[in-house]
Scaffold this motif. Structure first.
Motif, PDB file in Angstrom:
ATOM      1  N   THR A  42       1.165 -49.685  31.224  1.00  0.00           N
ATOM      2  CA  THR A  42      -0.278 -49.573  31.022  1.00  0.00           C
ATOM      3  C   THR A  42      -0.571 -49.782  29.546  1.00  0.00           C
ATOM      4  OG1 THR A  42      -0.529 -48.016  32.853  1.00  0.00           O
ATOM      5  CG2 THR A  42      -2.297 -48.081  31.227  1.00  0.00           C
ATOM      6  N   LYS A  63       3.675 -42.685  33.615  1.00  0.00           N
ATOM      7  CA  LYS A  63       3.377 -44.086  33.374  1.00  0.00           C
ATOM      8  C   LYS A  63       3.809 -44.507  31.974  1.00  0.00           C
ATOM      9  CE  LYS A  63      -0.502 -45.521  36.262  1.00  0.00           C
ATOM     10  NZ  LYS A  63      -1.876 -46.072  36.223  1.00  0.00           N
ATOM     11  N   GLU A  71      -2.011 -52.576  33.955  1.00  0.00           N
ATOM     12  CA  GLU A  71      -3.438 -52.435  33.711  1.00  0.00           C
ATOM     13  C   GLU A  71      -3.677 -52.404  32.203  1.00  0.00           C
ATOM     14  OE1 GLU A  71      -7.079 -49.281  34.712  1.00  0.00           O
ATOM     15  OE2 GLU A  71      -4.998 -48.603  34.704  1.00  0.00           O
TER      16      GLU A  71
END
Length: 499
Positions: free
Chosen positions: A385, A242, A411
């Motif tokens: 993220t 990520k 997020e």
């Protein structure tokens, strides 16, 4: 933050009966950095300290974007020369100064504004006492309105011209005045044939290049194990995890978190950028410690962006580099506060920011610049993220400046807030503001940014204060770190945790 009322300490010093020699702006403005001096300095760097000072001077001229040889002066350094000469010749009959023309003047530091003698609640020299402090005159130059801020309406006219004089040094007569010795201008070089047109230029270059008391090594490049190289890891053949942006306010705990993120395999978390919030626990200059740790870990490839020093809407509209520090005032400045965060308990050292401009060692990218660079560098459809360990100033500015950012951020994981989950009645952690018992510090430092983030469409995971407190006591972990200190990063972390 300094307040305008800080002109009063200057008044106290002037009226303290201590013999004072003043080197005012009028005098320092007569010794500009000339091209001839700059070139002579460039050719005379025979000690480490001369090399360091020249590099600093060159950097300052470039950073301030000034017309180098018209607008930069030997402000502070000229004072050291004038003071040295004064002390060296203190027993001389005429107290001749080698570097400046000197006169005696009766002066005071103006602390208020006309009309004098009218009380409006702003002047504590008169408003709080029946008898004015320092035996000042009730209708004198210190008895009027005291400027309360940059945007004090008393001081601004419709065209935004300022009229207030707080802090102005003025020649006056009467009981408000004090007799001081004042430098009026830098003396010209006695040698008319020299390209250096000020006497102090000669002394400055001579003293810096003397072999006596010279530096033992160049601390910017000759520390043990330091190499001036750019470390970039080779990720060929690896499927990167990520994409993560780490937003930190540079508290000690944030550096522990940074180590952790750097140690997690890149197949799980690919830390691609770090944003530093200047409205949090540390001063923005601490950003150099971030570069330090990245260099130590071989990750000079990670971009670092500097955020605003003020919370959202706390800077002044016409002067964005100046603003209100009403929330960050709650952070202590001494031990257990900014002092320890800025120095990492003495473990920090400055390498400086690597850059990619014409003057690379000076360029510090801003947080929004790093964000835009990151967005351009990732593949279409990739999402980020966002991890935030401090005030939400950077994230709020990203959301407000980049309308597409919500679709790029998958997020946001946020450390902060103090919820009443299961009727939680614990007090907050804004320890220096007794009037606020329940706030959590990261939200308190920039509440408008926090509201902006929570009102957005972001997917948010919140780690509130009561959850943080569940892992607050960890003496056993410190002991294990100390006994298993087998890497440079563990050796770095356990003293911090134990401090």
């Amino acid at each position: 933050m300094p307040e305008f009322r800080q002109s009063k300490p200057s008044l106290q010093v002037i009226h303290s009966r201590i013999p004072i020699t003043l080197v005012p702006l009028d005098a320092t403005n007569t010794i500009p950095i000339t091209r001839d001096f700059f070139e002579a300095f460039e050719q005379n760097q025979h000690t480490y300290e001369a090399q360091y000072v020249f590099k600093s001077l060159k950097a300052a001229l470039h950073t301030l974007s000034l017309d180098s040889f018209k607008n930069y002066f030997m402000w502070d350094s000229f004072m050291s020369g004038v003071a040295t000469s004064a002390m060296r010749n203190i027993h001389e009959k005429h107290e001749e100064n080698e570097f400046a023309e000197m006169v005696y003047m009766n002066i005071t530091v103006i602390t208020s504004n006309e009309p004098y003698g009218i009380s409006d609640g702003s002047n504590t020299l008169f408003d709080d006492d029946k008898i004015p402090k320092f035996n000042l005159l009730k209708n004198g130059v210190h008895s009027g309105h005291v400027q309360t801020g940059i945007l004090d309406p008393f001081c601004l006219r419709e065209n935004r011209t300022g009229i207030c004089k707080d802090g102005y040094t003025e020649e006056v007569t009467g009981p408000d005045s004090v007799r001081v010795r004042v430098a009026t201008r830098a003396k010209p070089n006695h040698d008319n044939t020299s390209s250096l047109d000020r006497e102090y230029f000669l002394s400055f270059l001579d003293v810096l290049n003397r072999p006596q008391q010279k530096g033992r090594f160049n601390f910017t490049s000759e520390f043990p194990y330091y190499k001036q190289v750019f470390y970039k890891p080779d990720f060929k053949g690896k499927k990167l995890g990520k994409i993560v942006v780490f937003d930190m306010d540079m508290s000690v705990g944030d550096f522990l978190a940074l180590f952790y993120l750097l140690k997690v395999p890149v197949e799980e978390i690919y830390l691609k950028a770090i944003l530093v919030t200047g409205s949090g626990w540390a001063n923005v200059a601490t950003i150099d410690v971030v570069y330090d740790l990245l260099h130590m870990m071989g990750r000079d490839d990670i971009d670092v962006g500097l955020g605003d020093s003020f919370g959202l809407n706390q800077s002044y509209p016409h002067t964005p580099n100046v603003g209100d520090c009403k929330y960050s005032k709650s952070i202590p400045h001494g031990s257990a506060g900014r002092l320890d965060s800025d120095t990492l308990y003495g473990l920090a050292r400055d390498f400086g920011a690597p850059g990619n401009t014409d003057f690379p060692q000076l360029k510090q990218p801003l947080a929004l610049e790093v964000w835009r660079l990151l967005v351009k560098s990732i593949d279409d459809g990739s999402r980020v993220t966002f991890l935030s360990n401090g005030p939400l100033t950077n994230l709020a500015n990203i959301l407000l400046s980049d309308l597409n950012s919500s679709s790029i951020i998958q997020e946001a994981v946020i450390l902060g807030g103090h919820t009443n989950y299961k009727n939680n009645q614990e007090k907050g952690n804004v320890i220096n503001v007794p009037s606020n018992k329940y706030a959590e510090l990261n939200m308190f430092l920039d509440p408008l940014s926090a509201k902006t983030v929570f009102d957005s469409s972001l997917e948010i995971t919140l780690i509130p204060l009561h959850m943080q407190r569940k892992v607050y006591g960890f003496p056993e972990m410190i002991k294990r770190l100390q006994s298993n200190s087998t890497t440079p990063e563990t050796s770095f972390c356990w003293p911090e945790l134990g401090s």
